[in-house]
Design a protein around this motif. Structure first.
Motif, PDB file in Angstrom:
ATOM      1  N   SER A  31       0.732  -1.217   0.355  1.00  0.00           N
ATOM      2  CA  SER A  31       0.145  -0.031   0.540  1.00  0.00           C
ATOM      3  C   SER A  31       0.664   1.439  -0.002  1.00  0.00           C
ATOM      4  CB  SER A  31      -1.053  -0.189   1.015  1.00  0.00           C
ATOM      5  OG  SER A  31      -1.242  -1.132   0.952  1.00  0.00           O
ATOM      6  N   ALA A  32       1.942   1.307   0.862  1.00  0.00           N
ATOM      7  CA  ALA A  32       2.696   2.457   0.441  1.00  0.00           C
ATOM      8  C   ALA A  32       3.814   2.327  -0.624  1.00  0.00           C
ATOM      9  CB  ALA A  32       4.054   2.362   2.181  1.00  0.00           C
ATOM     10  N   ALA A  33       3.662   2.107  -1.081  1.00  0.00           N
ATOM     11  CA  ALA A  33       4.730   1.766  -2.674  1.00  0.00           C
ATOM     12  C   ALA A  33       3.737   1.872  -3.993  1.00  0.00           C
ATOM     13  CB  ALA A  33       4.913   0.461  -3.174  1.00  0.00           C
ATOM     14  N   VAL A  34       2.685   2.501  -3.604  1.00  0.00           N
ATOM     15  CA  VAL A  34       1.404   1.882  -4.180  1.00  0.00           C
ATOM     16  C   VAL A  34       1.277   3.882  -4.503  1.00  0.00           C
ATOM     17  CG1 VAL A  34      -1.081   2.459  -4.773  1.00  0.00           C
ATOM     18  CG2 VAL A  34       0.221   0.404  -4.719  1.00  0.00           C
ATOM     19  N   ALA A  35       1.204   4.494  -3.161  1.00  0.00           N
ATOM     20  CA  ALA A  35       1.092   5.837  -2.065  1.00  0.00           C
ATOM     21  C   ALA A  35       1.988   6.772  -2.935  1.00  0.00           C
ATOM     22  CB  ALA A  35       0.279   5.556  -0.696  1.00  0.00           C
ATOM     23  N   GLN A  36       3.169   5.960  -3.071  1.00  0.00           N
ATOM     24  CA  GLN A  36       4.358   6.091  -3.817  1.00  0.00           C
ATOM     25  C   GLN A  36       4.693   6.655  -5.306  1.00  0.00           C
ATOM     26  OE1 GLN A  36       7.452   5.279  -1.221  1.00  0.00           O
ATOM     27  NE2 GLN A  36       7.525   6.225   0.393  1.00  0.00           N
ATOM     28  N   GLN A  37       3.618   5.369  -5.709  1.00  0.00           N
ATOM     29  CA  GLN A  37       4.445   5.508  -7.169  1.00  0.00           C
ATOM     30  C   GLN A  37       3.598   6.830  -7.787  1.00  0.00           C
ATOM     31  OE1 GLN A  37       0.896   3.197  -9.300  1.00  0.00           O
ATOM     32  NE2 GLN A  37       2.810   1.625  -8.817  1.00  0.00           N
ATOM     33  N   ALA A  38       4.444   7.349  -8.889  1.00  0.00           N
ATOM     34  CA  ALA A  38       4.231   8.820  -9.325  1.00  0.00           C
ATOM     35  C   ALA A  38       2.787   8.508 -10.248  1.00  0.00           C
ATOM     36  CB  ALA A  38       5.004   9.314 -11.164  1.00  0.00           C
ATOM     37  N   ALA A  39       2.234   9.996  -9.707  1.00  0.00           N
ATOM     38  CA  ALA A  39       1.225  11.207 -10.695  1.00  0.00           C
ATOM     39  C   ALA A  39       1.331  10.461 -11.324  1.00  0.00           C
ATOM     40  CB  ALA A  39       0.293  12.083  -9.993  1.00  0.00           C
ATOM     41  N   ILE A  40      -0.015  10.647 -13.011  1.00  0.00           N
ATOM     42  CA  ILE A  40      -0.230  10.187 -14.248  1.00  0.00           C
ATOM     43  C   ILE A  40      -0.527  11.796 -14.480  1.00  0.00           C
ATOM     44  CG2 ILE A  40      -0.501   9.411 -15.573  1.00  0.00           C
ATOM     45  CD1 ILE A  40      -0.465   6.407 -14.734  1.00  0.00           C
ATOM     46  N   VAL A  41       0.170  12.361 -15.486  1.00  0.00           N
ATOM     47  CA  VAL A  41      -1.011  13.482 -16.069  1.00  0.00           C
ATOM     48  C   VAL A  41      -0.695  13.293 -17.472  1.00  0.00           C
ATOM     49  CG1 VAL A  41      -0.799  15.142 -14.186  1.00  0.00           C
ATOM     50  CG2 VAL A  41       1.197  14.960 -15.065  1.00  0.00           C
ATOM     51  N   THR A  42      -1.504  14.418 -18.197  1.00  0.00           N
ATOM     52  CA  THR A  42      -1.143  14.743 -19.877  1.00  0.00           C
ATOM     53  C   THR A  42      -0.761  16.125 -19.562  1.00  0.00           C
ATOM     54  OG1 THR A  42      -3.162  15.336 -19.914  1.00  0.00           O
ATOM     55  CG2 THR A  42      -3.775  13.745 -20.118  1.00  0.00           C
ATOM     56  N   PRO A  43      -0.291  16.133 -20.893  1.00  0.00           N
ATOM     57  CA  PRO A  43       0.416  17.435 -20.922  1.00  0.00           C
ATOM     58  C   PRO A  43      -0.370  18.629 -21.589  1.00  0.00           C
ATOM     59  CG  PRO A  43       1.273  15.617 -22.646  1.00  0.00           C
ATOM     60  CD  PRO A  43       0.129  15.518 -21.708  1.00  0.00           C
ATOM     61  N   GLU A  44      -1.491  18.097 -21.712  1.00  0.00           N
ATOM     62  CA  GLU A  44      -2.195  19.050 -21.194  1.00  0.00           C
ATOM     63  C   GLU A  44      -2.988  19.651 -20.300  1.00  0.00           C
ATOM     64  OE1 GLU A  44      -3.207  17.618 -25.653  1.00  0.00           O
ATOM     65  OE2 GLU A  44      -3.328  16.487 -23.429  1.00  0.00           O
ATOM     66  N   SER A  45      -3.150  19.118 -19.428  1.00  0.00           N
ATOM     67  CA  SER A  45      -2.907  19.660 -17.455  1.00  0.00           C
ATOM     68  C   SER A  45      -1.605  19.464 -16.526  1.00  0.00           C
ATOM     69  CB  SER A  45      -3.671  18.389 -16.913  1.00  0.00           C
ATOM     70  OG  SER A  45      -3.350  17.005 -16.952  1.00  0.00           O
ATOM     71  N   PHE A  46      -0.288  19.482 -17.363  1.00  0.00           N
ATOM     72  CA  PHE A  46       0.653  19.627 -16.618  1.00  0.00           C
ATOM     73  C   PHE A  46       0.804  21.077 -15.649  1.00  0.00           C
ATOM     74  CE2 PHE A  46       4.738  20.691 -16.448  1.00  0.00           C
ATOM     75  CZ  PHE A  46       5.688  19.399 -15.549  1.00  0.00           C
ATOM     76  N   GLN A  47       1.188  22.183 -16.980  1.00  0.00           N
ATOM     77  CA  GLN A  47       1.481  23.126 -16.251  1.00  0.00           C
ATOM     78  C   GLN A  47       0.157  23.200 -14.769  1.00  0.00           C
ATOM     79  OE1 GLN A  47       3.661  24.847 -16.631  1.00  0.00           O
ATOM     80  NE2 GLN A  47       4.707  23.720 -17.845  1.00  0.00           N
ATOM     81  N   ASP A  48      -0.989  23.099 -15.036  1.00  0.00           N
ATOM     82  CA  ASP A  48      -2.032  23.390 -13.744  1.00  0.00           C
ATOM     83  C   ASP A  48      -1.415  22.062 -12.659  1.00  0.00           C
ATOM     84  OD1 ASP A  48      -3.387  25.054 -15.236  1.00  0.00           O
ATOM     85  OD2 ASP A  48      -5.031  23.879 -16.179  1.00  0.00           O
ATOM     86  N   PHE A  49      -1.322  21.717 -13.190  1.00  0.00           N
ATOM     87  CA  PHE A  49      -1.258  20.089 -12.101  1.00  0.00           C
ATOM     88  C   PHE A  49       0.456  20.464 -11.508  1.00  0.00           C
ATOM     89  CE2 PHE A  49       1.005  16.060 -10.108  1.00  0.00           C
ATOM     90  CZ  PHE A  49       0.359  15.688 -10.196  1.00  0.00           C
ATOM     91  N   ALA A  50       1.031  21.008 -12.096  1.00  0.00           N
ATOM     92  CA  ALA A  50       2.704  20.912 -11.664  1.00  0.00           C
ATOM     93  C   ALA A  50       2.881  22.491 -10.640  1.00  0.00           C
ATOM     94  CB  ALA A  50       3.703  21.538 -12.677  1.00  0.00           C
TER      95      ALA A  50
END
Length: 153
Positions: A31-50
Motif C-alpha cells: 500500500s505504501a509503494a502504491v501511494a508513492q507511485q508517480a501521479a499520471i498526467v497529460t501534457p494538457e493538464s501538466f502546467q496546472d498540476f505542476a
C-alpha cells in the motif's frame, strides 16, 4: 506421544500466527509503494498540476516534437493539443536524449521542477498593452527525467 502431538500443535500455531503477521506487513508495504507511485498526467493538464506539485514525481506520455541538438539535454513532448508542450530535462539518471526520439511516443517518469523565469526587458514592458496576457512570463514547469521508455504504437 502426547508431548510430541502437543509440541507439534504449538509449532503449527506459532507458524500460522507468524504468517498472518507477515501477510499484514506485506500488504502495508505494498500500500505504501502504491501511494508513492508517480501521479499520471497529460501534457494538457501538466502546467496546472505542476504548480501545486513541485518536487513530486510524475509520469507523462506524449510525442516528442523536438530534441535539443546541442547536447541532447532537453526535449519537448505534446499530447492531443499541439499547443501544450512540456519540457523534459536530462538529469543524473538520464543524461542525454537521442535525436532519433523525435516523432516517437514516449513515457517519462520524473520530478516536477520550476523553469527559471526570464526577466522581462524594460523596453518590452513599455510596449505591452492592457490586453497582453504575458503568457511567456508566467511561471512554467518542466520535468527532470528519471526514466524514459519508447512506446511502440
Amino acid at each position: 506421544m502426547r508431548k510430541i502431538t502437543l509440541l507439534a500443535a504449538l509449532v503449527i500455531t506459532l507458524v500460522s500466527i507468524n504468517s498472518v503477521f507477515a501477510q499484514d506487513d506485506l500488504k502495508t508495504k505494498q500500500s505504501a509503494a502504491v501511494a508513492q507511485q508517480a501521479a499520471i498526467v497529460t501534457p494538457e493538464s501538466f502546467q496546472d498540476f505542476a504548480e501545486a506539485n513541485v518536487g513530486k514525481e510524475v509520469e507523462i506520455k506524449g510525442m516528442v516534437v523536438h530534441v535539443c541538438r546541442h547536447g541532447g539535454k532537453k526535449l519537448f513532448i505534446i499530447g492531443e493539443d499541439p499547443e501544450m508542450r512540456v519540457k523534459i530535462n536530462a538529469s543524473d539518471k538520464v543524461s542525454v536524449f537521442e535525436p532519433e526520439l523525435e516523432g516517437s511516443t514516449i513515457d517519462v517518469v520524473g520530478v516536477i521542477e520550476p523553469i527559471e523565469e526570464e526577466p522581462v526587458p524594460e523596453e518590452e514592458k513599455a510596449t505591452q498593452d492592457a490586453d497582453h496576457s504575458n503568457y511567456y512570463h508566467k511561471p512554467q514547469y518542466a520535468i527532470s527525467c528519471r526514466s524514459i521508455r519508447t512506446i511502440d504504437e
